[in-house]
Design an enzyme around this catalytic site. Structure first.
Site, mmCIF file in Angstrom:
data_model
loop_
_atom_site.group_PDB
_atom_site.id
_atom_site.type_symbol
_atom_site.label_atom_id
_atom_site.label_comp_id
_atom_site.label_asym_id
_atom_site.label_seq_id
_atom_site.Cartn_x
_atom_site.Cartn_y
_atom_site.Cartn_z
ATOM 1 N N HIS A 1 0.827 -1.222 0.000
ATOM 2 C CA HIS A 1 0.000 0.000 0.000
ATOM 3 C C HIS A 1 0.860 1.271 0.000
ATOM 4 C CE1 HIS A 1 -2.888 -3.051 0.874
ATOM 5 N NE2 HIS A 1 -2.342 -3.284 2.062
ATOM 6 N N ARG A 2 2.089 1.143 -0.457
ATOM 7 C CA ARG A 2 3.038 2.276 -0.535
ATOM 8 C C ARG A 2 3.326 2.891 0.836
ATOM 9 N NH1 ARG A 2 4.375 2.121 -5.328
ATOM 10 N NH2 ARG A 2 5.883 3.793 -5.133
ATOM 11 N N ILE A 3 3.153 2.083 1.883
ATOM 12 C CA ILE A 3 3.506 2.565 3.228
ATOM 13 C C ILE A 3 4.901 2.007 3.505
ATOM 14 C CG2 ILE A 3 2.764 2.720 5.643
ATOM 15 C CD1 ILE A 3 -0.087 2.085 4.631
#
Ligand SMILES: Cc1cc2nc3c(=O)[nH]c(=O)nc-3n(C[C@H](O)[C@H](O)[C@H](O)COP(=O)(O)O)c2cc1C
Length: 197
Positions: free
Chosen positions: A174-176
């Site tokens: 989730h691009r975290i």
């Protein structure tokens, strides 16, 4: 997750070893950013040819655009991106020439035509036609026919980037993402901190 207590060069070694196994080609390719006299940034790829706790070494022509920029401003940045690992390493520091014996020994380890190429290329100068370069290559082949005796041109050497900052970036769901930055303190120790992605 990235371990804040790890030594940055050790972490670099771990990631680089993995990249050498996983990357399709040129795992040692890195972006080199320099600054020109008019304060503009310039970037291009170079190959990492050696590294240790002293820093990161690449080779180039001192009379090229990057060579001139480095002589005017020795602050540089490097960036590795390994697609196969979804990882990035950013390095900031200062650069200086390696000693002649280091440069000679790497130059002499290169193939004959790579050494002739280094002699023949006025890197970053305007080339009017390919034949101009081919003629220079033929001239140097005639001048140095002995594969064991091709002198390193005085304008071709290695540069050592001594890091003051090294940042590791790992892709996460989730691009975290996970980011860990090491900064060199005055006492030569590294301070490590996590950054928001
Ligand atoms: C994957 C890759 C690796 C490269 N490695 C080097 C290198 O190690 N040394 C070098 O001088 N140029 C290398 N080049 C060429 C440079 O990117 C650049 O075109 C050249 O050095 C001239 O840059 P300058 O005009 O900014 O000085 C490489 C290019 C690529 C795509």
């Amino acid at each position: 997750m990235l371990d804040k207590n790890k030594e940055p060069f050790l972490l670099f070694d771990e990631w680089f070893s993995l990249a050498k196994k996983k990357e399709l080609n040129d795992p040692n390719a890195m972006n080199l950013a320099t600054i020109s006299e008019d304060n503009k940034p310039h970037s291009r790829m170079v190959l990492l040819k050696d590294h240790s706790a002293d820093g990161f070494i690449f080779y180039t022509n001192t009379e090229s655009n990057k060579g001139i920029q480095i002589s005017q401003n020795n602050n540089v940045a490097l960036c590795f991106h390994w697609k196969s690992l979804q990882r990035q390493i950013r390095i900031e520091g200062s650069v200086k020439k390696v000693d002649d014996s280091t440069a000679d020994s790497y130059f002499n380890s290169r193939g004959y035509m790579s050494r002739i190429g280094a002699l023949s290329s006025k890197q970053s100068s305007i080339l009017k036609s390919r034949s101009e370069l081919e003629a220079l290559i033929e001239d140097f082949k005639k001048k140095y026919p002995d594969e064991n005796n091709v002198p390193r041109p005085k304008y071709w050497t290695g540069f050592l980037v001594t890091p003051i900052k090294i940042e590791f970036w790992q892709d996460m769901p989730h691009r975290i993402h996970d980011r860990l930055v090491f900064e060199k303190l005055d006492n030569s120790k590294w301070k490590s901190q996590k950054l928001f992605p």
